[in-house]
Design an enzyme around this catalytic site. Structure first.
Site, PDB file in Angstrom:
ATOM      1  N   ARG A   1       0.868  -1.192   0.000  1.00  0.00           N
ATOM      2  CA  ARG A   1       0.000   0.000   0.000  1.00  0.00           C
ATOM      3  C   ARG A   1       0.898   1.234   0.000  1.00  0.00           C
ATOM      4  O   ARG A   1       1.808   1.343   0.826  1.00  0.00           O
ATOM      5  CB  ARG A   1      -0.897   0.062   1.228  1.00  0.00           C
ATOM      6  CG  ARG A   1      -1.465   1.483   1.435  1.00  0.00           C
ATOM      7  CD  ARG A   1      -2.528   1.598   2.463  1.00  0.00           C
ATOM      8  NE  ARG A   1      -3.728   0.955   2.015  1.00  0.00           N
ATOM      9  CZ  ARG A   1      -4.943   1.208   2.520  1.00  0.00           C
ATOM     10  NH1 ARG A   1      -5.086   2.098   3.490  1.00  0.00           N
ATOM     11  NH2 ARG A   1      -6.004   0.584   2.059  1.00  0.00           N
TER      12      ARG A   1
ATOM     13  N   ASP B   1     -17.054   7.742  -1.070  1.00  0.00           N
ATOM     14  CA  ASP B   1     -15.741   7.590  -0.425  1.00  0.00           C
ATOM     15  C   ASP B   1     -15.370   8.974   0.113  1.00  0.00           C
ATOM     16  O   ASP B   1     -16.002   9.984  -0.254  1.00  0.00           O
ATOM     17  CB  ASP B   1     -14.721   7.093  -1.482  1.00  0.00           C
ATOM     18  CG  ASP B   1     -13.320   6.886  -0.925  1.00  0.00           C
ATOM     19  OD1 ASP B   1     -13.150   6.828   0.313  1.00  0.00           O
ATOM     20  OD2 ASP B   1     -12.365   6.773  -1.742  1.00  0.00           O
TER      21      ASP B   1
HETATM   22  N1   CP Z   1     -11.124   0.560   2.778  1.00  0.00           N
HETATM   23  C1   CP Z   1      -9.844   0.520   3.149  1.00  0.00           C
HETATM   24  O1   CP Z   1      -8.952   0.240   2.371  1.00  0.00           O
HETATM   25  O2   CP Z   1      -9.625   0.811   4.453  1.00  0.00           O
HETATM   26  P1   CP Z   1      -8.210   1.023   5.130  1.00  0.00           P
HETATM   27  O3   CP Z   1      -7.646   2.306   4.602  1.00  0.00           O
HETATM   28  O4   CP Z   1      -8.493   1.097   6.605  1.00  0.00           O
HETATM   29  O5   CP Z   1      -7.314  -0.134   4.798  1.00  0.00           O
HETATM   30  N1  NVA Z   2      -9.742   7.187  -1.522  1.00  0.00           N
HETATM   31  C1  NVA Z   2      -9.366   6.813  -0.179  1.00  0.00           C
HETATM   32  C2  NVA Z   2      -9.591   5.362   0.037  1.00  0.00           C
HETATM   33  C3  NVA Z   2      -9.299   4.874   1.434  1.00  0.00           C
HETATM   34  C4  NVA Z   2      -9.538   3.409   1.590  1.00  0.00           C
HETATM   35  C5  NVA Z   2      -7.898   7.157   0.031  1.00  0.00           C
HETATM   36  O1  NVA Z   2      -7.094   6.919  -0.867  1.00  0.00           O
HETATM   37  O2  NVA Z   2      -7.565   7.685   1.094  1.00  0.00           O
END
Ligand code: CP
Ligand code: NVA
Length: 313
Positions: free
Chosen positions: A109, A231
């Site tokens: 991530r 979102d």
């Molecule tokens: N939805 C989602 O990816 O949540 P987190 O940012 O908590 O991993």
């Molecule tokens: N669009 C949001 C998604 C979080 C799961 C972000 O990137 O922060």
């Protein structure tokens, strides 16, 4: 049951997957969820290791990968950028080569899509995109699973995303919906329309499955939606744009009145979470009876388990 359907494959974005492959992963996700409900505890990751690299914060993605892998006997290793050399002293290529010698798979991530692509190219093991600035594919498959739990086969259903139309979640939904024949509408101000490149990428997928992809700034487009999805207005890494986003997206808050504009008493509400209640969605909607946000969060775990079972040979 042989679950290794796609040995060695990485998941960087759904664009590299066929409709049949995504359907197979959805079916496996449902089977994995049913096994858990029956109290079965197979140990299919015994003796396996998973590297989990996080440049950004996470609750769901980290916990989904870590518990899904660990409860089946695997050893997940959490690596924040405070802990490893990646990006500081060592190139992504070299980190990938080393991790590939020690781990059976890698979750990443972070910011750049190119990082997860380089990890996949140089590690030689399956790499999973746990969210980048561009895509959040493991979220999108959990969203489709949740949609199907309410309405059955997703093909021909109407999913409507209301909010920041160019963010990673909206972009991933556009790709997976095009691949699966889900009609997908993005309702967002003109300044936040997804880029033409993405729309061009999805057009042939949608032509192949009959998915209708619409981008509009008109809130009336929620009419007859099976699901309304939103979102956060300010994604991770974009905090400096907060004031601007709130101004642009104010009219696009999902509240009870907007849900009523679907004209469908059975339409559901979806949110990937975390949510800023009172900003992109009102508390009565996300905590109300149409909300499936908590099922979505749970389904993150079943879907990532299925993806790992399918790809770790
Ligand atoms: N939805 C989602 O990816 O949540 P987190 O940012 O908590 O991993
Ligand atoms: N669009 C949001 C998604 C979080 C799961 C972000 O990137 O922060």
């Amino acid at each position: 049951m042989n679950t290794v359907l796609l040995p060695g494959r990485s998941l960087l974005s759904w664009k590299d997957y066929s409709r049949d492959e995504i359907r197979a992963l959805l079916d496996l996700s449902k089977e994995v969820k049913a096994q858990k409900a029956r109290g079965e505890r197979p140990q299919r990751f015994q003796g396996r290791t998973l590297a989990m690299i996080f440049e950004k914060r996470s609750t769901r993605t980290r916990c989904a990968f870590e518990t899904a892998f660990g409860e089946e006997g695997g050893h997940p290793v959490f690596l924040s950028t405070q802990d490893i050399q990646l990006g500081a002293k060592e190139s992504v290529e070299d980190t990938a080569r080393v991790l590939g010698r020690m781990f059976d798979a890698i979750e990443f991530r972070g910011y750049k899509q190119s990082t997860v692509e380089i990890l996949a190219e140089y590690s030689g093991v399956p790499v999973y995109n746990g969210l980048t600035d561009e895509f959040h594919p493991t979220q999108a498959i959990a969203d489709i699973m949740t949609l199907e739990e309410s309405f059955g086969d997703c093909s021909g259903k109407n999913l409507c995303f209301v909010g920041d139309g160019r963010n990673n979640v909206a972009r991933s939904l556009m790709v997976i919906c095009s691949k699966l024949g889900v009609h997908f509408t993005v309702v967002t101000p003109r300044t936040l329309f997804p880029d033409d490149g993405l729309r061009k990428l999805c057009a042939p997928f949608a032509a192949g499955t009959g998915a209708r992809i619409v981008v509009t700034d008109d809130l009336d487009a929620v009419r007859s939606a099976d699901a309304v999805y939103t979102d956060v207005w300010v994604s991770m890494g974009e905090e400096s744009l907060r004031a601007e986003r709130i101004k642009e997206l104010g009219p696009y808050r999902v509240d009870a009145a907007l849900m009523a504009r679907t004209g469908r008493p059975d339409s559901i509400f979806l949110h990937c979470l975390p949510a800023v209640k009172g900003e992109e969605v009102t508390a009565d909607v996300i905590d109300g009876e149409r909300s499936r946000a908590w099922d979505q969060a749970e389904n993150r775990k079943h879907t990532v388990k299925a993806i790992m079972l399918a790809t770790i040979a």
